[in-house]
Scaffold this motif. Sequence first.
Motif, PDB file in Angstrom:
ATOM      1  N   UNK A  88       0.840  -1.191   0.000  1.00 13.90           N
ATOM      2  CA  UNK A  88       0.000   0.000   0.000  1.00 13.90           C
ATOM      3  C   UNK A  88       0.872   1.236   0.000  1.00 13.90           C
ATOM      4  N   UNK A  89       0.513   2.218  -0.822  1.00 11.88           N
ATOM      5  CA  UNK A  89       1.289   3.450  -0.844  1.00 11.88           C
ATOM      6  C   UNK A  89       1.135   4.189   0.481  1.00 11.88           C
ATOM      7  N   UNK A 112       8.528  -2.711   5.676  1.00 10.03           N
ATOM      8  CA  UNK A 112       8.511  -1.258   5.778  1.00 10.03           C
ATOM      9  C   UNK A 112       9.476  -0.630   4.770  1.00 10.03           C
ATOM     10  N   UNK A 113       8.911   0.099   3.836  1.00 15.63           N
ATOM     11  CA  UNK A 113       9.695   0.780   2.803  1.00 15.63           C
ATOM     12  C   UNK A 113       9.524   2.285   2.962  1.00 15.63           C
ATOM     13  N   UNK A 114      10.256   3.040   2.201  1.00 18.00           N
ATOM     14  CA  UNK A 114      10.137   4.506   2.279  1.00 18.00           C
ATOM     15  C   UNK A 114       8.811   4.986   1.731  1.00 18.00           C
ATOM     16  N   UNK A 134      14.953   2.057   6.755  1.00 14.10           N
ATOM     17  CA  UNK A 134      14.851   2.039   8.221  1.00 14.10           C
ATOM     18  C   UNK A 134      14.761   3.449   8.816  1.00 14.10           C
ATOM     19  N   UNK A 135      15.535   4.376   8.298  1.00 13.32           N
ATOM     20  CA  UNK A 135      15.539   5.729   8.859  1.00 13.32           C
ATOM     21  C   UNK A 135      14.164   6.397   8.738  1.00 13.32           C
ATOM     22  N   UNK A 136      13.427   6.089   7.708  1.00 15.44           N
ATOM     23  CA  UNK A 136      12.110   6.725   7.534  1.00 15.44           C
ATOM     24  C   UNK A 136      11.075   6.163   8.516  1.00 15.44           C
ATOM     25  N   UNK A 137      11.417   5.077   9.200  1.00 12.38           N
ATOM     26  CA  UNK A 137      10.506   4.472  10.163  1.00 12.38           C
ATOM     27  C   UNK A 137      10.962   4.688  11.602  1.00 12.38           C
TER      28      UNK A 137
END
Length: 139
Positions: A88-89, A112-114, A134-137
């Motif tokens: 899902x976007x 978990x993707x960006x 990872x940093x975006x989460x």
Amino acid sequence: MLIAHFPDFDLAGWHRPHFSPRELACRCGGHLCHGEYWHDEGFLDALEALRAAIGRPLVVNSGHRCEQWNASVGGARQSMRRTIAVDLTLTGHDRFALLTAAERLGFSGTGLARTFIHLDRRAVPTRWYYRRSAASWQT
């Protein structure tokens, strides 16, 4: 659970207003499987419940993949996409609220993707990060 080809899928009993078999079917463009679709009532009910919990449209980037399409896009051999899963976007969504709601509704495989979140309902809960995401989460 059953596997069907989208053009042949009977929509008479379809009761999910926010999703369709077409958007959940293989996206090989009919070149490899002619719209293979994996039907799982529990998964679909949870996906519809997630839409209700979030209160906003959920855009499916990718759903089921036939074996050939999965291999051609570099998917894992035992990928949950071979049965039913969605990406899902995240555009327009609070990523953390979406993740929390998804896990509360029984989605146990979370990638978990960006720009997207992968959801499936595997037997053993698993969470992973896609490359450089990872940093975006992190909060």
